[in-house]
Design a protein around this motif. Structure first.
Motif, short mmCIF file in Angstrom:
data_model
loop_
_atom_site.label_atom_id
_atom_site.label_comp_id
_atom_site.label_asym_id
_atom_site.label_seq_id
_atom_site.Cartn_x
_atom_site.Cartn_y
_atom_site.Cartn_z
N UNK A 60 -19.95 65.05 -20.57
CA UNK A 60 -20.19 66.43 -20.18
C UNK A 60 -19.63 66.70 -18.78
N UNK A 61 -19.65 67.97 -18.41
CA UNK A 61 -19.17 68.36 -17.09
C UNK A 61 -20.08 67.79 -15.99
N UNK A 62 -19.53 67.50 -14.82
CA UNK A 62 -20.33 66.97 -13.71
C UNK A 62 -21.07 68.10 -12.99
N UNK A 63 -22.11 68.60 -13.63
CA UNK A 63 -22.81 69.79 -13.16
C UNK A 63 -24.29 69.49 -12.94
N UNK A 64 -24.84 69.99 -11.82
CA UNK A 64 -26.28 70.01 -11.61
C UNK A 64 -26.77 71.41 -11.97
N UNK A 65 -27.76 71.47 -12.84
CA UNK A 65 -28.33 72.74 -13.29
C UNK A 65 -29.70 72.95 -12.64
N UNK A 66 -29.91 74.13 -12.10
CA UNK A 66 -31.24 74.51 -11.62
C UNK A 66 -31.92 75.37 -12.68
N UNK A 67 -33.16 75.03 -13.01
CA UNK A 67 -33.93 75.75 -14.02
C UNK A 67 -35.13 76.44 -13.39
N UNK A 68 -35.58 77.52 -14.03
CA UNK A 68 -36.87 78.06 -13.65
C UNK A 68 -37.95 77.37 -14.48
N UNK A 69 -39.19 77.79 -14.32
CA UNK A 69 -40.30 77.10 -14.98
C UNK A 69 -40.46 77.49 -16.44
N UNK A 70 -39.51 78.30 -16.96
CA UNK A 70 -39.45 78.60 -18.39
C UNK A 70 -38.31 77.84 -19.07
N UNK A 71 -37.59 77.02 -18.30
CA UNK A 71 -36.49 76.26 -18.85
C UNK A 71 -35.17 76.99 -18.90
N UNK A 72 -35.08 78.17 -18.31
CA UNK A 72 -33.83 78.94 -18.29
C UNK A 72 -32.97 78.53 -17.10
N UNK A 73 -31.66 78.49 -17.31
CA UNK A 73 -30.73 78.12 -16.24
C UNK A 73 -30.65 79.27 -15.23
N UNK A 74 -30.86 78.95 -13.97
CA UNK A 74 -30.79 79.92 -12.89
C UNK A 74 -29.51 79.78 -12.07
N UNK A 75 -29.13 78.54 -11.80
CA UNK A 75 -27.93 78.26 -11.00
C UNK A 75 -27.30 76.98 -11.50
N UNK A 76 -26.01 76.82 -11.15
CA UNK A 76 -25.36 75.55 -11.46
C UNK A 76 -24.28 75.28 -10.43
N UNK A 77 -24.03 74.01 -10.18
CA UNK A 77 -22.96 73.63 -9.27
C UNK A 77 -22.19 72.48 -9.91
N UNK A 84 -18.98 59.83 -15.85
CA UNK A 84 -18.72 58.76 -16.82
C UNK A 84 -19.95 58.56 -17.69
N UNK A 85 -21.10 58.42 -17.07
CA UNK A 85 -22.35 58.35 -17.82
C UNK A 85 -23.51 58.66 -16.88
N UNK A 86 -23.62 59.94 -16.50
CA UNK A 86 -24.74 60.37 -15.65
C UNK A 86 -26.03 60.24 -16.44
N UNK A 87 -27.03 59.61 -15.84
CA UNK A 87 -28.27 59.38 -16.55
C UNK A 87 -29.52 59.72 -15.75
N UNK A 88 -29.41 59.87 -14.44
CA UNK A 88 -30.63 60.09 -13.65
C UNK A 88 -30.31 60.95 -12.44
N UNK A 89 -31.31 61.72 -12.00
CA UNK A 89 -31.17 62.61 -10.86
C UNK A 89 -32.44 62.54 -10.03
#
Length: 280
Positions: A60-77, A84-89
């Motif tokens: 997948x794309x190398x993106x960090x997604x910010x969510x609100x408390x309903x699980x909706x995407x608010x921001x991304x960078x 290669x295999x992102x697994x933890x943040x």
């Protein structure tokens, strides 16, 4: 730069269950379906009480997604790095730490952790920590049959604590990493027995001084038995409970007020989910 997304129709697109459900050791407070962009959500991080952050894993794309408390995407960078295999943040006051640490086939000599400054508008990593495991003989490792895989780490004080995904032994190996050394060869500081499966997510509850872990045992294609567990600060296993009604659980985080959130990847028998728990 973070981009505000217009997530239209979120009330229609996001399925929500707010009926509290008691299970042994925990209560499911709410759960939501995550948007299709997060079908392979793999890590979860909640630094405050108003938002969560997640990533997708390999391919997948190398993106960090910010969510609100309903699980909706608010921001991304989008990060200037390879997924290669992102697994933890995880993170601390200044940085995100992105774990490109997946190693299902056991053939990676070195796994990587990207350090990414949280300052607004940043898209470049500050540094890359290259980590190799002592005693890792990659020529002997077999796919899903070795102990040198990982999907879970967490920032605790001045270190990163990494939890193995031990396919072969099912014994959890815990490593303590330095946040600044660019090249590290590590051995376990402790090995823990008694978990009901492999570990896929971890966070540290500062209020209780306990680690909260999630993972699963794999019975076949798309058939998972997930669990949630607690450890004390010295890595003693305190309790573990089956996560009834969930499937391929991949992430967990604990907000500053003690709320526990888990995320589930889409799989053959289930969709991608976000849920809030009360862990007793």
């Amino acid at each position: 730069m973070f981009k505000i997304l217009a997530f239209t129709g979120v009330l229609l697109a996001t399925a929500c269950s707010s009926l509290a459900t008691d299970k042994p050791g925990y209560t499911v407070i709410k759960q939501f379906n995550l948007p299709p962009e997060l079908a392979e959500t793999s890590g979860l991080y909640c630094p405050d009480q108003n938002s969560l952050y997640t990533i997708n894993d390999s391919g997948n794309k190398p993106v960090i997604y910010q969510l609100n408390l309903l699980g909706a995407i608010q921001q991304q960078v989008e990060i200037d790095a390879k997924n290669r295999d992102w697994e933890s943040l995880t993170g601390d006051e200044q940085n995100f730490y992105i774990g490109d640490i997946g190693n299902n086939n056991g053939k990676r000599k070195v796994v990587e952790i990207y350090v990414f400054d949280k300052k607004p508008g940043n898209t470049s990593i500050s540094r890359t920590l290259k980590v190799s495991y002592l005693y890792n003989a990659i020529n002997k490792n077999e796919y899903l049959n070795h102990d040198f895989d990982a999907e879970a780490f967490v920032s605790v004080d001045d270190k990163l604590v990494l939890f193995s995904k031990s396919w072969k032994s099912n014994n959890l190996h815990i490593y303590e990493l330095n946040k600044t050394d660019l090249s590290q060869k590590v051995a376990p500081v402790v090995t823990v027995e008694g978990l009901p499966g492999i570990v896929t997510g971890v966070d540290y509850n500062k209020l209780t001084r306990e680690y909260v872990l999630v993972g699963y045992s794999l019975h076949g294609l798309g058939s998972f038995s997930p669990f949630i567990a607690k450890m004390d600060r010295r890595y003693n296993l305190l309790a573990s409970y089956p996560l009834v009604g969930f499937n391929q659980v991949e992430g967990v985080c604990v907000s500053p007020n003690g709320e526990v959130w888990i995320s589930q990847e889409s799989s053959f028998f289930s969709t991608q989910k976000l849920a809030k728990l009360f862990l007793r």
